[in-house]
Enzyme design. Sequence first.
Site, PDB file in Angstrom:
ATOM      1  N   GLY A  78     -62.620 -49.597 -35.343  1.00  0.00           N
ATOM      2  CA  GLY A  78     -63.553 -48.946 -34.418  1.00  0.00           C
ATOM      3  C   GLY A  78     -62.862 -48.333 -33.217  1.00  0.00           C
ATOM      4  O   GLY A  78     -61.824 -48.810 -32.767  1.00  0.00           O
ATOM      5  N   ARG A 142     -61.331 -47.787 -41.672  1.00  0.00           N
ATOM      6  CA  ARG A 142     -61.410 -49.240 -41.827  1.00  0.00           C
ATOM      7  C   ARG A 142     -60.761 -49.754 -43.102  1.00  0.00           C
ATOM      8  O   ARG A 142     -60.896 -50.925 -43.444  1.00  0.00           O
ATOM      9  CB  ARG A 142     -62.870 -49.694 -41.750  1.00  0.00           C
ATOM     10  CG  ARG A 142     -63.472 -49.498 -40.363  1.00  0.00           C
ATOM     11  CD  ARG A 142     -64.831 -50.150 -40.236  1.00  0.00           C
ATOM     12  NE  ARG A 142     -65.434 -49.848 -38.945  1.00  0.00           N
ATOM     13  CZ  ARG A 142     -65.238 -50.542 -37.831  1.00  0.00           C
ATOM     14  NH1 ARG A 142     -64.461 -51.606 -37.845  1.00  0.00           N
ATOM     15  NH2 ARG A 142     -65.814 -50.201 -36.698  1.00  0.00           N
ATOM     16  N   ASP A 173     -57.728 -58.009 -37.149  1.00  0.00           N
ATOM     17  CA  ASP A 173     -57.431 -57.822 -38.570  1.00  0.00           C
ATOM     18  C   ASP A 173     -56.240 -56.888 -38.762  1.00  0.00           C
ATOM     19  O   ASP A 173     -55.343 -57.165 -39.577  1.00  0.00           O
ATOM     20  CB  ASP A 173     -58.644 -57.221 -39.293  1.00  0.00           C
ATOM     21  CG  ASP A 173     -59.536 -58.304 -39.891  1.00  0.00           C
ATOM     22  OD1 ASP A 173     -59.086 -59.479 -39.932  1.00  0.00           O
ATOM     23  OD2 ASP A 173     -60.656 -57.995 -40.304  1.00  0.00           O
ATOM     24  N   LYS A 199     -56.004 -53.394 -29.688  1.00  0.00           N
ATOM     25  CA  LYS A 199     -57.158 -52.540 -29.413  1.00  0.00           C
ATOM     26  C   LYS A 199     -58.447 -53.220 -29.823  1.00  0.00           C
ATOM     27  O   LYS A 199     -58.471 -53.847 -30.884  1.00  0.00           O
ATOM     28  CB  LYS A 199     -57.010 -51.242 -30.205  1.00  0.00           C
ATOM     29  CG  LYS A 199     -58.235 -50.356 -30.203  1.00  0.00           C
ATOM     30  CD  LYS A 199     -58.678 -49.954 -31.600  1.00  0.00           C
ATOM     31  CE  LYS A 199     -59.262 -51.133 -32.370  1.00  0.00           C
ATOM     32  NZ  LYS A 199     -59.933 -50.740 -33.614  1.00  0.00           N
ATOM     33  N   THR A 200     -59.467 -53.165 -29.079  1.00  0.00           N
ATOM     34  CA  THR A 200     -60.854 -53.439 -29.443  1.00  0.00           C
ATOM     35  C   THR A 200     -61.693 -53.604 -28.201  1.00  0.00           C
ATOM     36  O   THR A 200     -61.327 -54.319 -27.271  1.00  0.00           O
ATOM     37  CB  THR A 200     -61.043 -54.686 -30.342  1.00  0.00           C
ATOM     38  OG1 THR A 200     -62.456 -54.945 -30.412  1.00  0.00           O
ATOM     39  CG2 THR A 200     -60.399 -55.942 -29.791  1.00  0.00           C
ATOM     40  N   ILE A 201     -62.822 -52.912 -28.179  1.00  0.00           N
ATOM     41  CA  ILE A 201     -63.734 -53.046 -27.039  1.00  0.00           C
ATOM     42  C   ILE A 201     -64.335 -54.446 -26.994  1.00  0.00           C
ATOM     43  O   ILE A 201     -64.795 -54.889 -25.959  1.00  0.00           O
ATOM     44  CB  ILE A 201     -64.885 -52.014 -27.083  1.00  0.00           C
ATOM     45  CG1 ILE A 201     -65.803 -52.213 -28.295  1.00  0.00           C
ATOM     46  CG2 ILE A 201     -64.361 -50.593 -27.034  1.00  0.00           C
ATOM     47  CD1 ILE A 201     -67.158 -51.556 -28.147  1.00  0.00           C
ATOM     48  N   ASP A 202     -64.337 -55.156 -28.137  1.00  0.00           N
ATOM     49  CA  ASP A 202     -65.027 -56.441 -28.225  1.00  0.00           C
ATOM     50  C   ASP A 202     -64.412 -57.512 -27.334  1.00  0.00           C
ATOM     51  O   ASP A 202     -65.056 -58.497 -26.995  1.00  0.00           O
ATOM     52  CB  ASP A 202     -65.035 -56.956 -29.669  1.00  0.00           C
ATOM     53  CG  ASP A 202     -65.698 -55.980 -30.612  1.00  0.00           C
ATOM     54  OD1 ASP A 202     -66.396 -55.068 -30.128  1.00  0.00           O
ATOM     55  OD2 ASP A 202     -65.523 -56.118 -31.831  1.00  0.00           O
ATOM     56  N   TYR A 240     -91.699 -53.699 -16.837  1.00  0.00           N
ATOM     57  CA  TYR A 240     -91.111 -54.006 -18.138  1.00  0.00           C
ATOM     58  C   TYR A 240     -90.057 -55.101 -18.088  1.00  0.00           C
ATOM     59  O   TYR A 240     -89.305 -55.218 -17.128  1.00  0.00           O
ATOM     60  CB  TYR A 240     -90.431 -52.766 -18.727  1.00  0.00           C
ATOM     61  CG  TYR A 240     -91.354 -51.643 -19.061  1.00  0.00           C
ATOM     62  CD1 TYR A 240     -92.395 -51.807 -19.970  1.00  0.00           C
ATOM     63  CD2 TYR A 240     -91.189 -50.394 -18.469  1.00  0.00           C
ATOM     64  CE1 TYR A 240     -93.244 -50.764 -20.287  1.00  0.00           C
ATOM     65  CE2 TYR A 240     -92.038 -49.335 -18.783  1.00  0.00           C
ATOM     66  CZ  TYR A 240     -93.064 -49.527 -19.688  1.00  0.00           C
ATOM     67  OH  TYR A 240     -93.896 -48.484 -19.991  1.00  0.00           O
ATOM     68  N   MET A 247     -73.084 -54.289 -27.923  1.00  0.00           N
ATOM     69  CA  MET A 247     -72.105 -54.367 -29.001  1.00  0.00           C
ATOM     70  C   MET A 247     -71.068 -55.450 -28.680  1.00  0.00           C
ATOM     71  O   MET A 247     -70.974 -55.915 -27.546  1.00  0.00           O
ATOM     72  CB  MET A 247     -71.413 -53.024 -29.143  1.00  0.00           C
ATOM     73  CG  MET A 247     -70.716 -52.807 -30.460  1.00  0.00           C
ATOM     74  SD  MET A 247     -70.089 -51.112 -30.599  1.00  0.00           S
ATOM     75  CE  MET A 247     -71.196 -50.410 -31.803  1.00  0.00           C
ATOM     76  N   GLY A 248     -70.290 -55.830 -29.661  1.00  0.00           N
ATOM     77  CA  GLY A 248     -69.229 -56.798 -29.397  1.00  0.00           C
ATOM     78  C   GLY A 248     -69.070 -57.813 -30.502  1.00  0.00           C
ATOM     79  O   GLY A 248     -68.613 -58.921 -30.253  1.00  0.00           O
ATOM     80  N   GLU A 308     -74.607 -58.709 -29.478  1.00  0.00           N
ATOM     81  CA  GLU A 308     -74.873 -58.269 -30.852  1.00  0.00           C
ATOM     82  C   GLU A 308     -74.803 -59.408 -31.856  1.00  0.00           C
ATOM     83  O   GLU A 308     -75.634 -59.522 -32.753  1.00  0.00           O
ATOM     84  CB  GLU A 308     -73.823 -57.205 -31.204  1.00  0.00           C
ATOM     85  CG  GLU A 308     -73.968 -56.564 -32.551  1.00  0.00           C
ATOM     86  CD  GLU A 308     -72.855 -55.530 -32.783  1.00  0.00           C
ATOM     87  OE1 GLU A 308     -73.143 -54.493 -33.367  1.00  0.00           O
ATOM     88  OE2 GLU A 308     -71.689 -55.770 -32.375  1.00  0.00           O
ATOM     89  N   TYR A 425     -72.343 -47.685 -29.329  1.00  0.00           N
ATOM     90  CA  TYR A 425     -71.555 -46.496 -29.656  1.00  0.00           C
ATOM     91  C   TYR A 425     -71.227 -45.672 -28.408  1.00  0.00           C
ATOM     92  O   TYR A 425     -70.227 -44.960 -28.380  1.00  0.00           O
ATOM     93  CB  TYR A 425     -72.309 -45.651 -30.690  1.00  0.00           C
ATOM     94  CG  TYR A 425     -72.584 -46.430 -31.959  1.00  0.00           C
ATOM     95  CD1 TYR A 425     -71.562 -46.660 -32.869  1.00  0.00           C
ATOM     96  CD2 TYR A 425     -73.834 -46.968 -32.234  1.00  0.00           C
ATOM     97  CE1 TYR A 425     -71.784 -47.392 -34.027  1.00  0.00           C
ATOM     98  CE2 TYR A 425     -74.068 -47.706 -33.383  1.00  0.00           C
ATOM     99  CZ  TYR A 425     -73.036 -47.912 -34.279  1.00  0.00           C
ATOM    100  OH  TYR A 425     -73.248 -48.641 -35.414  1.00  0.00           O
ATOM    101  N   GLU A 426     -72.058 -45.800 -27.381  1.00  0.00           N
ATOM    102  CA  GLU A 426     -71.851 -45.038 -26.140  1.00  0.00           C
ATOM    103  C   GLU A 426     -70.542 -45.397 -25.449  1.00  0.00           C
ATOM    104  O   GLU A 426     -70.033 -44.623 -24.636  1.00  0.00           O
ATOM    105  CB  GLU A 426     -72.989 -45.314 -25.149  1.00  0.00           C
ATOM    106  CG  GLU A 426     -74.363 -44.881 -25.579  1.00  0.00           C
ATOM    107  CD  GLU A 426     -75.053 -45.907 -26.474  1.00  0.00           C
ATOM    108  OE1 GLU A 426     -74.395 -46.886 -26.882  1.00  0.00           O
ATOM    109  OE2 GLU A 426     -76.239 -45.721 -26.760  1.00  0.00           O
ATOM    110  N   ARG A 428     -67.610 -46.694 -26.988  1.00  0.00           N
ATOM    111  CA  ARG A 428     -66.383 -46.760 -27.780  1.00  0.00           C
ATOM    112  C   ARG A 428     -65.485 -45.543 -27.625  1.00  0.00           C
ATOM    113  O   ARG A 428     -64.281 -45.624 -27.878  1.00  0.00           O
ATOM    114  CB  ARG A 428     -66.733 -46.918 -29.261  1.00  0.00           C
ATOM    115  CG  ARG A 428     -67.674 -48.075 -29.553  1.00  0.00           C
ATOM    116  CD  ARG A 428     -67.677 -48.445 -31.011  1.00  0.00           C
ATOM    117  NE  ARG A 428     -67.859 -47.278 -31.872  1.00  0.00           N
ATOM    118  CZ  ARG A 428     -67.836 -47.340 -33.199  1.00  0.00           C
ATOM    119  NH1 ARG A 428     -67.657 -48.512 -33.800  1.00  0.00           N
ATOM    120  NH2 ARG A 428     -68.005 -46.258 -33.924  1.00  0.00           N
TER     121      ARG A 428
END
Lengths: 551, 551
Positions: A78, A142, A173, A199-202, A240, A247-248, A308, A425-426, A428
């Site tokens: 990703g 991937r 991975d 690398k990874t935003i997570d 509201y 995400m993550g 997520e 997705y916004e 990444r």
Amino acid sequence: MTTMSILQQYRLKYRPHLPPILNHLTDLKPVYEPYSSIAPNTLKPLFPETWGQQAISFAKGDAAPHNPLKVGVVLSGGQAPGGHNVITGLYDALQRLNPNSRLIGFCDGPGGIVQNKAIDITGDLLKGYRNQGGFDIIGSGRTKIETPDQFTAALKAVSERDLDALVIIGGDDSNTNAAFLAEYFKKNRSKTRVIGVPKTIDGDLRNEFIEISFGFDTACKTYSEMIGNIARDALSAKKYYYFIKLMGRSASHIALECALQTHPNMVLIGEEIDQEKKTLQDVTRDIVELIVNRAAKGKNYGVILIPEGIIEFIPEFKQLIAELNVLMSPDQPHQQKIDSMDDAAARAGYIEKLLSKEAVHCFNGLPLEIKSQLLLDRDPHGNVQVSKVESERLFMETVKKELEALAKAGKYKGKFSAQPCFYGYEGRSALPSNFDSNYCYALGHTAALLADAGANGYVCYVRNLSKPVEEWTVGGVPLTGMLYPEERQGKSKPVIKKALVDLTGRPYFQLKAAAPSWADNDDYCYPGPIQFAGPPDLADTSPIILKDLKD
Amino acid sequence: MTTMSILQQYRLKYRPHLPPILNHLTDLKPVYEPYSSIAPNTLKPLFPETWGQQAISFAKGDAAPHNPLKVGVVLSGGQAPGGHNVITGLYDALQRLNPNSRLIGFCDGPGGIVQNKAIDITGDLLKGYRNQGGFDIIGSGRTKIETPDQFTAALKAVSERDLDALVIIGGDDSNTNAAFLAEYFKKNRSKTRVIGVPKTIDGDLRNEFIEISFGFDTACKTYSEMIGNIARDALSAKKYYYFIKLMGRSASHIALECALQTHPNMVLIGEEIDQEKKTLQDVTRDIVELIVNRAAKGKNYGVILIPEGIIEFIPEFKQLIAELNVLMSPDQPHQQKIDSMDDAAARAGYIEKLLSKEAVHCFNGLPLEIKSQLLLDRDPHGNVQVSKVESERLFMETVKKELEALAKAGKYKGKFSAQPCFYGYEGRSALPSNFDSNYCYALGHTAALLADAGANGYVCYVRNLSKPVEEWTVGGVPLTGMLYPEERQGKSKPVIKKALVDLTGRPYFQLKAAAPSWADNDDYCYPGPIQFAGPPDLADTSPIILKDLKD
């Protein structure tokens, strides 16, 4: 051709700040140091060639000539903001070391290595990508290099291309894969060294050696901008409850960081739910309690963050998924029967009879829509696609039902109206923050230095990231040293473990200390959009969760 | 108490730029000018007191003393970035005109006027709100002052408070309401003048006198940041079609502006669909055509923008809604019957038999989930809540179905995977851009000048907005001059017409000229996050659609 926005054009001109040591690039010599591997020795037999290497850092030496290198680079998995800067950093450093060096990029992920599909990466090409978001310069993918054929093809590709090194930019991975490729290449007498970049935003590629993966900072700041805007809107309209999924993947790092940045009324932390063995109903009741308490103060609005991967942390949900995966496998008749039914309720009723008592309890707590998602949206192996379960809507529904029951019993007089949001997705492919721009540019330089030093099977690091760039240090640690045996499909496999949120760490304590006030009051903080210009306390900040490392 | 982020703290220190004329605030004199009212004379009898007034601008005169004023202000309707700056601009200008002036704020919208609930707005209070997002300083609300009792209560409130003027910050409805209040107050010999300020992110409060409402700029820039990020992610991963719904009620201004900022592969414009009398199937096929063409080029990803109000522009959908509203009204037995059914398909089957042939055709083209939304989610009057229909998911489903049919017929070999997005609440309370900060601060000043000049029934304007602030002009036009009789529930009512996208205007032409290339190629533009510091071409830009006014 894309058209460049004004901001993109300004960012092209940004010159990333380098850690001081990298200013002496051509005069550096590698320094080998012992370090504390976390890998058990049982894994040693798998890595006869690359086991037990030392860590590498760099020190100022005498100016010496460097041989030209031919290096390949690949983006894996990703997107994460800063990927392009790893490549520009790598290119610029290789050029500084020796102007006759060359860089090629394998296209669309590791699949591009297997198919030997690559392009030349030149200074001209890079002109349009400096400090830009996205992975589009060479694309990502991937594909995993797993089978013997794939390994053979990869070796053939790097040999035909005559590569001195292969830089793999990826997550846990991909870096695990890098360790195996390094071993395989060396075993086969290839000269190609393999170097990983975290690398990874997570944020789950994080351990004793890697303070944080790149992209996490920009992604969290982008999500926090939105969450802050939503919180201010909630406070203004007072109408509201926003159920915001972030995400993550499985770990809750992003939710934790965003919570520390924005101070929502509540944030679910998967690792905590797991530790406390909470059921779906427990979590629902936690949220309901918050809403009832706020309603008693006349507040019928709020912001709740949901990672997520949350449902994978709920034990009864995990069991439900496991049972469904067995029941709906292709060798069973149930999927076919279910697919032949027109009616969602009938489908649910059918499967209900086949589940264990515990799983039925969980299943029956789900809204019909979620039940349908579990029964219909399946991956090619017939498994439930947990990431597709809209947990923000799930909790909206379960909470609503519970509140209706309380209202009937006269225990809740508030008005509950909820909105679902999902931010993923916004974040990444956003324009990388100064932090990620600098960090990635330094990672690229470090990869070049490691390649130049002949290191094989290493992951780059840049450390001291919570401090100003002037205090950052760089180097590499052996990939095998961070492997750990993990059960996957009944087999023990060495992997780089996904880091979960540390429930004994300072960021989590900070969260828990603030939580009661955040729940009752409106302590919202509005970070606003990422700023690229301005004083360092505005434009050059690092993630809040990093602060527990060194302070 | 909220905690201020670093950026919020910096924004507190920002000093909005004022149009030059406002630097001479205390020396200005009103200049009365004729202007071309667009209201037909048939409305004149409704406004005996306020009909036929002249427009007001200001010119430099001699310094003269100004009487202290007591002014009330109210925020009406949905949030829009910059609301706080209208209030700070109003406060600062009143203070400059006479330091003994006072400002009070009615709480939580026009309901606060009716209930006479207000707070003092002081310099101290404003310290935390300068250039900040949200409407939380006094809150907002959607109560309409409509009934005779409400008018009486409003008059009583402003009289008891001894207000010289009441400033209503709102959209088309609220400004229409302001016209009626102005007339009513004057008829009842109240000294309270009423002044409107044009607010709405939707951009549909726009006419010969108002170039754009405030908030539109920040909201569109915030959405465009996200759309750009998504587009770059689409291009990097090459996996998904993003169906992005954008807030903006019925008109498509936001979608148009965001498209011009980001260059998506496709944008639906409601006004165009209406003009060409397209059916749901026509729109679906337009999207499918794009996807099939791109698939032929190996591209199975893209970005499609969908305005929130799109389905209200599809004639057959409008008819379906109208029929459902009649069928499901409380005096009919159908709603009750439907509510007693457990099964979505049965509910849909029941209502289908009662619809006209044309409406059935449209209804049957809808996915079951959307059918359920139409049959279950109803407002208190039993009407379908069109804004709750998730049109991004609707089109994902109809497109998927059509593509599956094409694939079966061998006419489509692509891979279709789609993600829904909705951007709305994220943009309403964002930190206002420099444009909105400056614009709103100037609007607040203008409201103070109009109050000082004794103007009643006026809306403030700031013009020349596509030019630098140094060229902006300010003034007021009579609210009655922009009214138009409109049929609402069988009665003719004077209203400020919602401005739709002008299909003969330059922004729309610009879009249509670029559309073929955007569809085929990936011309995406990535605006990135709003920047507050930096050169004017980066930090001080105005909306693109404004450019057709003066250039």
